[in-house]
Design an enzyme around this catalytic site. Structure first.
Site, PDB file in Angstrom:
ATOM      1  N   GLU A 198      44.154  83.446  26.711  1.00  0.00           N
ATOM      2  CA  GLU A 198      43.834  82.045  28.400  1.00  0.00           C
ATOM      3  C   GLU A 198      43.281  82.929  29.072  1.00  0.00           C
ATOM      4  O   GLU A 198      44.375  83.947  29.799  1.00  0.00           O
ATOM      5  CB  GLU A 198      45.427  81.223  28.553  1.00  0.00           C
ATOM      6  CG  GLU A 198      45.112  80.457  26.984  1.00  0.00           C
ATOM      7  CD  GLU A 198      46.597  79.272  28.075  1.00  0.00           C
ATOM      8  OE1 GLU A 198      46.723  79.180  29.013  1.00  0.00           O
ATOM      9  OE2 GLU A 198      46.862  78.855  28.071  1.00  0.00           O
ATOM     10  N   HIS A 222      41.879  77.288  33.632  1.00  0.00           N
ATOM     11  CA  HIS A 222      41.992  77.600  32.486  1.00  0.00           C
ATOM     12  C   HIS A 222      41.925  77.059  31.504  1.00  0.00           C
ATOM     13  O   HIS A 222      41.030  76.050  30.927  1.00  0.00           O
ATOM     14  CB  HIS A 222      43.753  77.845  32.930  1.00  0.00           C
ATOM     15  CG  HIS A 222      44.247  77.280  32.370  1.00  0.00           C
ATOM     16  ND1 HIS A 222      44.790  75.381  33.434  1.00  0.00           N
ATOM     17  CD2 HIS A 222      45.303  77.219  32.144  1.00  0.00           C
ATOM     18  CE1 HIS A 222      45.269  75.038  32.705  1.00  0.00           C
ATOM     19  NE2 HIS A 222      45.304  75.013  31.644  1.00  0.00           N
ATOM     20  N   HIS A 233      42.342  76.378  27.121  1.00  0.00           N
ATOM     21  CA  HIS A 233      43.622  75.803  26.378  1.00  0.00           C
ATOM     22  C   HIS A 233      42.726  76.813  24.514  1.00  0.00           C
ATOM     23  O   HIS A 233      41.495  76.514  24.288  1.00  0.00           O
ATOM     24  CB  HIS A 233      44.097  75.315  26.413  1.00  0.00           C
ATOM     25  CG  HIS A 233      44.893  74.924  26.616  1.00  0.00           C
ATOM     26  ND1 HIS A 233      46.088  73.371  26.201  1.00  0.00           N
ATOM     27  CD2 HIS A 233      45.330  75.030  28.031  1.00  0.00           C
ATOM     28  CE1 HIS A 233      46.900  73.212  27.798  1.00  0.00           C
ATOM     29  NE2 HIS A 233      46.812  74.449  28.802  1.00  0.00           N
ATOM     30  N   ASP A 271      51.475  72.934  32.880  1.00  0.00           N
ATOM     31  CA  ASP A 271      50.220  72.765  33.879  1.00  0.00           C
ATOM     32  C   ASP A 271      50.604  71.645  34.801  1.00  0.00           C
ATOM     33  O   ASP A 271      50.405  71.512  35.639  1.00  0.00           O
ATOM     34  CB  ASP A 271      48.914  72.013  32.325  1.00  0.00           C
ATOM     35  CG  ASP A 271      48.359  73.243  31.632  1.00  0.00           C
ATOM     36  OD1 ASP A 271      48.363  74.201  32.266  1.00  0.00           O
ATOM     37  OD2 ASP A 271      48.316  72.440  31.046  1.00  0.00           O
TER      38      ASP A 271
END
Length: 158
Positions: A38, A100, A102, A113
């Site tokens: 990630e 971010h 995934h 999250d």
């Protein structure tokens, strides 16, 4: 990989626009392979009434913690970039939120999250909602999280 640049809130009252450079940063960090970790950073841009222009997404730094299913942003490099942009723009370019990746085609937020977004939103000095973006392999997940923890989802505009 082509992500949409314009988005609207489900209530149709708030519009977002991601700059080309922001979308390029997202594309450079898509978890395309099974071994990709990630990635993430912060979102910087300007506010125009209820609307936002996301002008920059910071890239992961050497200090950030990156794993297959976890990204932990460390403040060092990201905070310096945010302060530099704020100063250079005389306060018009500001912190808008976080992004971010995934390892999913069409990402959705985890419980972790959501907890982190609520924590970050509650900490905002300017009391503005925080923009949260998850970059998947084929699409983005975009949400605005208020200081109260209420959220507003966004949809891409064709």
């Amino acid at each position: 990989m082509q992500f949409m640049s314009s988005w609207r809130a489900d209530d149709k009252r708030i519009l977002l626009h991601f700059s080309e450079s922001t979308l390029d940063t997202f594309c450079q960090h898509v978890q395309a392979c099974d071994t990709d970790c990630e990635a993430g950073g912060i979102l910087l841009g300007s506010v125009h009434g209820a609307h936002m222009l996301i002008e920059q997404a910071t890239a992961p730094t050497a200090w950030d913690r990156r794993f297959r299913y976890l990204f932990e942003r460390m403040p060092f490099g990201h905070a310096a970039i945010a302060l530099s942009q704020w100063t250079a723009s005389q306060g018009t370019v500001r912190y808008l939120g976080e992004w971010h990746t995934h390892p999913q085609d069409h990402p959705h937020p985890s419980g972790l999250d959501r907890a982190e977004w609520n924590r970050l939103s509650a900490k905002r000095r300017d009391k503005r909602p925080m923009l949260a973006v998850i970059v998947g392999r084929n699409s983005l997940y975009v949400e605005l999280v208020s200081i109260s923890g209420c959220s507003l989802a966004f949809t891409a505009v064709e």
